[in-house]
Structures are given as structure tokens and as C-alpha cells.
Design a protein around this motif. Structure first.
Motif, PDB file in Angstrom:
ATOM      1  N   ARG A 129       0.833  -1.214   0.000  1.00  0.00           N
ATOM      2  CA  ARG A 129       0.000   0.000   0.000  1.00  0.00           C
ATOM      3  C   ARG A 129       0.868   1.264   0.000  1.00  0.00           C
ATOM      4  O   ARG A 129       0.572   2.230  -0.708  1.00  0.00           O
ATOM      5  CB  ARG A 129      -0.937   0.010   1.200  1.00  0.00           C
ATOM      6  CG  ARG A 129      -1.976  -1.084   1.187  1.00  0.00           C
ATOM      7  CD  ARG A 129      -3.197  -0.684   0.423  1.00  0.00           C
ATOM      8  NE  ARG A 129      -4.201  -1.748   0.506  1.00  0.00           N
ATOM      9  CZ  ARG A 129      -4.901  -2.168  -0.524  1.00  0.00           C
ATOM     10  NH1 ARG A 129      -4.742  -1.617  -1.696  1.00  0.00           N
ATOM     11  NH2 ARG A 129      -5.775  -3.137  -0.387  1.00  0.00           N
TER      12      ARG A 129
ATOM     13  N   GLN B  98       2.230   1.716  -3.474  1.00  0.00           N
ATOM     14  CA  GLN B  98       1.207   2.250  -4.373  1.00  0.00           C
ATOM     15  C   GLN B  98       1.024   3.752  -4.166  1.00  0.00           C
ATOM     16  O   GLN B  98       0.889   4.511  -5.130  1.00  0.00           O
ATOM     17  CB  GLN B  98      -0.122   1.517  -4.162  1.00  0.00           C
ATOM     18  CG  GLN B  98      -0.098   0.084  -4.654  1.00  0.00           C
ATOM     19  CD  GLN B  98      -1.356  -0.682  -4.299  1.00  0.00           C
ATOM     20  OE1 GLN B  98      -1.841  -0.614  -3.163  1.00  0.00           O
ATOM     21  NE2 GLN B  98      -1.878  -1.428  -5.254  1.00  0.00           N
TER      22      GLN B  98
ATOM     23  N   GLU C 193       1.673   6.823  -6.877  1.00  0.00           N
ATOM     24  CA  GLU C 193       0.646   7.847  -7.134  1.00  0.00           C
ATOM     25  C   GLU C 193       1.214   9.249  -6.935  1.00  0.00           C
ATOM     26  O   GLU C 193       0.927  10.157  -7.719  1.00  0.00           O
ATOM     27  CB  GLU C 193      -0.559   7.630  -6.227  1.00  0.00           C
ATOM     28  CG  GLU C 193      -1.385   6.413  -6.580  1.00  0.00           C
ATOM     29  CD  GLU C 193      -2.472   6.118  -5.558  1.00  0.00           C
ATOM     30  OE1 GLU C 193      -2.768   6.992  -4.699  1.00  0.00           O
ATOM     31  OE2 GLU C 193      -3.029   5.009  -5.614  1.00  0.00           O
TER      32      GLU C 193
ATOM     33  N   ARG D 182       7.847  -2.547 -14.890  1.00  0.00           N
ATOM     34  CA  ARG D 182       6.753  -2.453 -13.928  1.00  0.00           C
ATOM     35  C   ARG D 182       7.281  -1.690 -12.725  1.00  0.00           C
ATOM     36  O   ARG D 182       8.425  -1.874 -12.314  1.00  0.00           O
ATOM     37  CB  ARG D 182       6.261  -3.843 -13.509  1.00  0.00           C
ATOM     38  CG  ARG D 182       5.761  -4.708 -14.658  1.00  0.00           C
ATOM     39  CD  ARG D 182       4.504  -4.180 -15.349  1.00  0.00           C
ATOM     40  NE  ARG D 182       3.319  -4.286 -14.551  1.00  0.00           N
ATOM     41  CZ  ARG D 182       2.495  -5.331 -14.562  1.00  0.00           C
ATOM     42  NH1 ARG D 182       2.747  -6.365 -15.335  1.00  0.00           N
ATOM     43  NH2 ARG D 182       1.432  -5.338 -13.801  1.00  0.00           N
TER      44      ARG D 182
ATOM     45  N   ILE E 154      -5.521  -6.862  -3.538  1.00  0.00           N
ATOM     46  CA  ILE E 154      -4.481  -6.198  -4.333  1.00  0.00           C
ATOM     47  C   ILE E 154      -4.241  -7.008  -5.595  1.00  0.00           C
ATOM     48  O   ILE E 154      -3.984  -8.211  -5.538  1.00  0.00           O
ATOM     49  CB  ILE E 154      -3.182  -6.042  -3.513  1.00  0.00           C
ATOM     50  CG1 ILE E 154      -3.425  -5.097  -2.330  1.00  0.00           C
ATOM     51  CG2 ILE E 154      -2.054  -5.543  -4.382  1.00  0.00           C
ATOM     52  CD1 ILE E 154      -2.247  -4.912  -1.410  1.00  0.00           C
ATOM     53  N   GLU E 155      -4.311  -6.337  -6.740  1.00  0.00           N
ATOM     54  CA  GLU E 155      -4.107  -6.995  -8.030  1.00  0.00           C
ATOM     55  C   GLU E 155      -2.633  -7.336  -8.213  1.00  0.00           C
ATOM     56  O   GLU E 155      -1.766  -6.477  -8.082  1.00  0.00           O
ATOM     57  CB  GLU E 155      -4.579  -6.074  -9.157  1.00  0.00           C
ATOM     58  CG  GLU E 155      -4.497  -6.692 -10.524  1.00  0.00           C
ATOM     59  CD  GLU E 155      -4.938  -5.734 -11.611  1.00  0.00           C
ATOM     60  OE1 GLU E 155      -4.390  -5.835 -12.718  1.00  0.00           O
ATOM     61  OE2 GLU E 155      -5.814  -4.896 -11.349  1.00  0.00           O
TER      62      GLU E 155
ATOM     63  N   ASP F 220       0.194  -9.602 -10.714  1.00  0.00           N
ATOM     64  CA  ASP F 220       0.480 -10.332 -11.948  1.00  0.00           C
ATOM     65  C   ASP F 220       1.745 -11.157 -11.752  1.00  0.00           C
ATOM     66  O   ASP F 220       2.794 -10.610 -11.389  1.00  0.00           O
ATOM     67  CB  ASP F 220       0.720  -9.361 -13.121  1.00  0.00           C
ATOM     68  CG  ASP F 220      -0.492  -8.501 -13.420  1.00  0.00           C
ATOM     69  OD1 ASP F 220      -1.626  -8.992 -13.285  1.00  0.00           O
ATOM     70  OD2 ASP F 220      -0.298  -7.328 -13.787  1.00  0.00           O
TER      71      ASP F 220
ATOM     72  N   ILE G 100       2.729  -5.582  -9.079  1.00  0.00           N
ATOM     73  CA  ILE G 100       1.507  -5.031  -8.484  1.00  0.00           C
ATOM     74  C   ILE G 100       0.810  -4.179  -9.527  1.00  0.00           C
ATOM     75  O   ILE G 100       1.412  -3.316 -10.154  1.00  0.00           O
ATOM     76  CB  ILE G 100       1.830  -4.186  -7.236  1.00  0.00           C
ATOM     77  CG1 ILE G 100       2.512  -5.036  -6.172  1.00  0.00           C
ATOM     78  CG2 ILE G 100       0.569  -3.506  -6.695  1.00  0.00           C
ATOM     79  CD1 ILE G 100       1.688  -6.180  -5.637  1.00  0.00           C
ATOM     80  N   GLY G 101      -0.496  -4.452  -9.677  1.00  0.00           N
ATOM     81  CA  GLY G 101      -1.356  -3.676 -10.566  1.00  0.00           C
ATOM     82  C   GLY G 101      -0.829  -3.629 -11.941  1.00  0.00           C
ATOM     83  O   GLY G 101      -0.976  -2.900 -12.797  1.00  0.00           O
TER      84      GLY G 101
END
Length: 148
Positions: free
Chosen positions: A39, A42, A46, A109, A125-126, A128, A147-148
Motif C-alpha cells: 500500500r 502504491q 501515485e 513495472r 491487491i491486483e 500479476d 503489483i497492478g
């Protein structure tokens, strides 16, 4: 970056050049340390993206950051002298996080995590799967997730 990290219960342990090392779950236990670290990452991405809007509008190149997160055992404690002590962590987990951060450039990424961190996340949480990657200085291939 400090606000994102501390807001999720982490501490900034080390600043080096344009990078930093944050710790989640030491010196005080943090039950959801994997989730908290992701978190915070992320939030940091942002923040940089918002900052980049202003940079691009001023005809400046955007800033891109990479974040590597690894979970596991490490040695944590104070190092230094009585005059200058620093709380830090050492060990394979720290090295794996550093290698993941470096690998963000190859993977293209922004946030990469290892399998141990993935195992500690909720389904909210997405993530891959990017496969296993052999990394310098690490004996076994690392399961890498974005992540994401």
C-alpha cells in the motif's frame, strides 16, 4: 515518500543517493506488514505520477521510480557507535528487495514483489505473476510478481 511509508506503519531506515530502504514489521511487529508495504508503494507511485503532471506541463521529463518489496527473515538492529547509531536490516531478504527494485527496469513495472510478500497479501491487491528470475547474488530463482 516518508509520509506514504509512515502512514502505513513503516519506517525509513536508510537513504542512499536517490533511493531509500523502508522497513515494515520491525522494530515493532506489524501483523499485515506485506499489505502495508505494498500500500505504501502504491501511494508513492501515485505521488510521483501527480508530480510528473507538473513536470511534463513545464516541459521537463517525467520521473520514474521502481520499488522492490521482499518479505522474510533478516537481522534488524542498531549499528554504529554511541555517537552515531542507525537502525537497519541486513540479510538475504534485504538483498532480494534490492534486486527486485533493479529488476523493475527490465520488467517495466513500477512495483515488484517476491513470493513471500505475495503470500502475505489479501485478495484485494491486483497481482500479476511474472515468473521466476535468476538474480545476481541470490542462490535460488526468485518468484516475481508485479503489483497492478
Amino acid at each position: 515518500m516518508f509520509d506514504a511509508i509512515s502512514g502505513q506503519g513503516g519506517i525509513v531506515s536508510l537513504m542512499m543517493g536517490d533511493g531509500l530502504m523502508a522497513i515494515f514489521g520491525a522494530p515493532l511487529p506489524l501483523p499485515d506488514h506485506c499489505e502495508s508495504a505494498v500500500r505504501a508503494a502504491q501511494e508513492m507511485i501515485e505521488m510521483v505520477e501527480l508530480f510528473d503532471v507538473e513536470r511534463v506541463a513545464a516541459n521537463k521529463p517525467p520521473i520514474k521510480i521502481g520499488i522492490g518489496i521482499a518479505s522474510g527473515e533478516m537481522v534488524a538492529g542498531y549499528t554504529g557507535t554511541n555517537q552515531r547509531a542507525t537502525y537497519t536490516c541486513i540479510g538475504d531478504t534485504v538483498n532480494r528487495a534490492a534486486r527486485l527494485e533493479t529488476h523493475t527496469k527490465v520488467a517495466q513495472r513500477a512495483i515488484l514483489i517476491d513470493g513471500d510478500t505475495r503470500a502475505g497479501l489479501s485478495g484485494q491487491i491486483e497481482v500479476d505473476a511474472l515468473g521466476s528470475v535468476v538474480m545476481k547474488g541470490i542462490s535460488a530463482p526468485v518468484d516475481v510478481f508485479a503489483i497492478g
